[in-house]
Design an enzyme around this catalytic site. Structure first.
Site, short mmCIF file in Angstrom:
data_model
loop_
_atom_site.label_atom_id
_atom_site.label_comp_id
_atom_site.label_asym_id
_atom_site.label_seq_id
_atom_site.Cartn_x
_atom_site.Cartn_y
_atom_site.Cartn_z
CD GLU A 165 37.08 7.40 -7.03
OE1 GLU A 165 37.31 8.53 -7.23
OE2 GLU A 165 37.68 6.34 -6.82
CG HIS A 184 42.33 0.42 1.25
ND1 HIS A 184 43.01 1.28 1.69
CD2 HIS A 184 42.19 0.30 -0.06
CE1 HIS A 184 43.36 1.98 0.55
NE2 HIS A 184 42.96 1.35 -0.46
#
Ligand SMILES: Cc1ncc(C[n+]2csc(CCOP(=O)(O)OP(=O)(O)O)c2C)c(N)n1
Length: 658
Positions: free
Chosen positions: A397, A464
């Protein structure tokens, strides 16, 4: 030291000498000024000049270079007027940052230089993005990026090299191995014999270079650059050199053994080169004296200019206005053709239409190409727009955020899909320090949208399910959208992509496939900073965003007797606080519903603002309802207890009864 001319013309050999002499003499002057207290910090590159100078001289002037704190030779090598550098170091307006950042922390498009941020590693990924843009534009250009050997221990180094290798980007990764990272010697920094050996691990061509020999540096880089322009690929270069002074001037060199200092002093890149040129008959004592006199005059004249320049002016509105690149919102309306679609479809459609509208727009993210992304938002995009513009990334990322910045620097637009907003933590540094701060620091915008699939009520546990907008609302320089409905999502995404500033675009996963709405089929935009009034009533003001809007709607629909204003903020930055004030002035009561845990969230700031600006109009304390102060749990009953949905109803009723 042994020099070979490697077919380099005498004229160029002389040029290289002058190009090394100049930064050396500038530095010597700076060291005097530092002792006189006339400049602040100084990071010395004395003894390392052959690398900056050789690399810069070997590239074309319109090829980007990303230097570090010891690369004065890159800046002087591109012939930046010295007074601008001096003003920069004195924090004055004729520098490159309006006094907002110090030393070498700046870039300049004019000279194709993109300076470092303090965190060292992120610029390696920025170089990837710049090189990617060159490849996509078929420009046949090389990008050179610098790091010290200390910086190679950062994850950014690994991520950037890996991406460059996988994408065959024409980047010269220049590692200046000068023996120490602050006080840390190389044997405490890494365990391989040479850093260049890591090239094998990345499947990358790599070269070990005598960094004190300017002819070797220049000849090799020239040859490599020519080759990379024709056959794009990254190359890792390790330049062996030595840091002859302290990390920065105040910190000294006590920890460096004297023998090492002496051995490297004998390898001084400038003195040895001077000797070689003199012995070859290319340089004479008279010529050296003339060059020194010329540079001394240049330094003195330019220093005078910088010292005569007044201190930077304080102008608060300019400070605030320079946070973002000016963007004039253009309302684009749509025809009457509509379709009843889900949030996920609206985002996909908006993104697709933006790809059609902006041919310089590139989408990057894990599994976004063939696979269509884990939420299928980019399903079919690769077929429609090609693998160049819809790019699967490795799992990295930080470097992908940085590469998005690089694309923007080199004239493109980027949308990055963060697979789950939770994973923004591993790209956090370039978001808050690079994207957010570049325009304020040196006027470079970040034309980047990061899509953030977020939120709970999906039974997915602590990693998540987070809604982490508060990590970013705290940081000036980022715009933040958080739509709750398909129509808003499509229009706001179009605007986010049109806007040349960095936007974090939150998409609630629980709403993706559960919320339907009639949405215009055409491309259209919606303005940021405009809340929506979903219900009107005089009893109380309810403010929320994202999934919270739906929870509030559910509750209010179950209590038709409650007459409430329901405000959906739609964007958090800019925040339509005026809409909140207007409502509170009417109702006298405010409840703010926020999905994230309470402390430090946007609800707290809204509450503070309303207390400060509407105190006389309040009939009850402003009330915040949010999740528990814990991570978000997995099991359904624990998650239900964590989320504020159930607590909202009771708190609302209590507040109404206050
Ligand atoms: C992320 C981060 N950690 C630590 C520092 C503090 N710091 C600044 S420069 C430096 C040493 C860097 O060493 P190296 O990359 O070898 O470059 P050199 O200074 O030797 O040229 C350190 C530890 C920093 N700026 N950023």
């Amino acid at each position: 030291m042994k020099y070979e001319n490697k077919g380099i013309s005498e004229e160029m050999q002389l040029k290289l000498f002058r190009k090394m002499l100049k930064p050396r003499m500038v530095e010597e002057k700076m060291l005097i000024l530092l002792r006189q207290g006339k400049i602040s910090k100084w990071f010395s590159g004395i003894g390392q000049e052959a690398i900056s100078v050789g690399v810069t001289a070997a590239l074309e002037t319109d090829e980007y270079i990303l230097p570090m704190h010891r690369n004065l030779g890159v800046f002087t090598g591109r012939d930046i007027p010295l007074h601008r550098l001096f003003s920069q170091w004195q924090g004055k307006a004729n520098g490159f940052t309006n006094g907002r950042d110090r030393s070498f922390h700046f870039g300049t498009q004019e000279y194709r230089i993109v300076g470092m941020i303090s965190h060292l590693g992120p610029q390696l990924g920025v170089a990837d993005g710049i090189a990617l843009a060159s490849v996509l534009k078929n420009e046949k250009k090389v990008t050179a990026v610098f790091t010290g050997e200390g910086g190679t221990s950062e994850g950014d180094f690994h991520e950037a090299l890996n991406i460059a290798a996988v994408w065959e980007l024409p980047v010269l990764f220049c590692v200046e191995n000068n023996g120490y990272g602050l006080s840390t010697p190389t044997n405490e920094q890494y365990r391989c014999k040479h850093l260049v050996d890591k090239g094998v691990g990345y499947g990358m061509e790599a070269h070990l270079v005598d960094g004190n020999n300017v002819l070797e540096v220049y000849a090799l880089i020239k040859k490599l650059a020519e080759s990379l322009r024709e056959r794009p690929r990254p190359v890792l270069l390790e330049f062996k050199t030595f840091r002859m002074r302290g990390h920065e001037e105040a910190s000294g060199t006590k920890y460096v053994p004297q023998e090492l200092m002496d051995a490297w002093a004998a390898k001084d890149p400038l003195r040895n080169y001077e000797l070689f040129l003199t012995e070859s008959g290319i340089l004479t004592a008279d010529k050296i004296a003339a060059l020194k006199a010329e540079i001394t005059t240049e330094i003195d004249d330019n220093l005078r200019l910088a010292f005569d320049e007044p201190e930077v002016e304080v102008n608060e509105s300019k400070e605030l206005n320079d946070l973002f690149k000016p963007f004039v919102y253009k309302q684009i309306t749509h025809s009457n053709e509509i379709a009843n679609i889900r949030l996920v479809d609206a985002i996909s459609e908006g993104l697709k239409q933006a790809m059609e509208k902006h041919d310089n727009l590139v989408i990057m993210g894990q599994d976004v190409a063939d696979y269509g992304g884990v939420f299928k938002i980019t399903d079919g995009f690769m077929e429609a727009f090609g693998a160049n513009r819809v790019r699967n990334t490795p799992i990295c990322e930080s470097a992908v955020v940085a590469a998005s910045m690089g694309l923007s620097i080199n004239g493109m637009k980027a949308v990055m899909e963060m697979q789950f907003a939770d994973f923004a933590s591993t790209g956090f540094n370039p978001i808050v320090n690079y994207l957010a701060k570049s325009h304020y620091r040196w006027g470079e915008n970040a034309d980047v949208v990061i899509r953030m699939p977020c939120g709970g009520d999906v039974g997915a546990g602590p990693f998540h399910s987070q809604t982490n907008e508060a990590w970013f609302t705290k940081t000036p320089g980022l715009k933040i959208a958080y739509p709750a409905f398909p129509h808003d999502a499509k229009g706001l995404l179009a605007t986010a992509i049109e806007d040349p500033n960095p936007v974090l675009f939150f998409e609630h996963k629980a709403l993706y496939r559960s919320v339907y709405q009639d949405v215009a089929v055409d491309y259209y935009t919606l303005e940021f900073g405009k809340a929506a009034l979903l219900k009107e009533g005089n009893d109380i003001s309810v403010v929320s965003y994202g999934a919270g809007v739906h929870w509030a709607l559910e509750t209010l629909n179950a209590h038709p007797d409650i007459k409430a204003d329901l405000i959906d903020l739609r964007t958090l930055m800019p925040l339509d606080i005026e809409a909140v004030y207007a409502s509170v002035r009417k109702t006298g009561k405010l409840i703010i519903l926020q999905e994230d845990s309470l402390f430090g969230g946007i609800a707290s700031d809204i509450s503070a603002l309303v207390m400060e600006n509407c105190f006389e109009r309040l009939d009850a304390p402003v009330t915040r309802v949010a999740s528990l102060e814990t991570p978000i749990p997995f099991a359904k009953n624990l998650e239900d207890n964590y989320l504020p949905k159930a607590r909202f109803e009771t708190t609302l009723l209590d507040l109404l009864a206050y």
